[in-house]
Design a protein around this motif. Structure first.
Motif: not given
Length: 143
Positions: A1-6
């Motif tokens: 999920m964090w990679y989408k925010l990155y």
């Protein structure tokens, strides 16, 4: 999920960087070139920042306080530097150097590139990362 925010943050910063780059190019296109002379050195927390007198084509004088300071002083009184200014807004004088013209575009781009690479890398490789997990589950069911 964090990679989408990155990835999202990287794309936003990349867009802002391109916008600031366009603003800088537009400023350079419409600006006039002139020379400024160091008239004094400001003492800011034991560092010295030059103060320039910049003459416009209309023989007006712009006082430019340089943002960078150093100890010992990097500039001597009487030294000259090239400046760009917008004739419609003379207070927009900027020292003609790569960093001072493109500083925000460079900063945002330096932050955006790693975020886009990490975010896009995880986003594109996430199907491959899940494959070994699925294979392990299938093997456990067989055994």
């Amino acid at each position: 999920m964090w990679y989408k925010l990155y990835l999202l943050a990287g794309i936003i910063l990349l867009t802002v960087s391109l916008y600031k780059f366009k603003q800088s190019i537009d400023f350079i296109r419409r600006s006039e070139r002139t020379v400024g002379t160091v008239i004094s050195l400001e003492d800011i927390d034991d560092a010295y920042s030059p103060v320039f007198a910049v003459k416009t084509k209309e023989n007006d004088q712009i006082i430019y306080h340089h943002a960078a300071a150093s100890n010992p002083a990097a500039w001597d009184i009487g030294e000259e530097a090239t400046f760009l200014y917008d004739p419609e807004n003379p207070d927009s004088a900027t020292m003609m150097s790569y960093f001072w013209l493109f500083n925000w575009a460079i900063l945002f781009l330096a932050i955006a590139i790693p975020l886009v690479i990490v975010g896009a890398g995880y986003f594109l490789l996430s199907p491959l990362i899940r494959l070994p997990e699925a294979a392990t589950i299938v093997k456990r069911r067989i055994i």
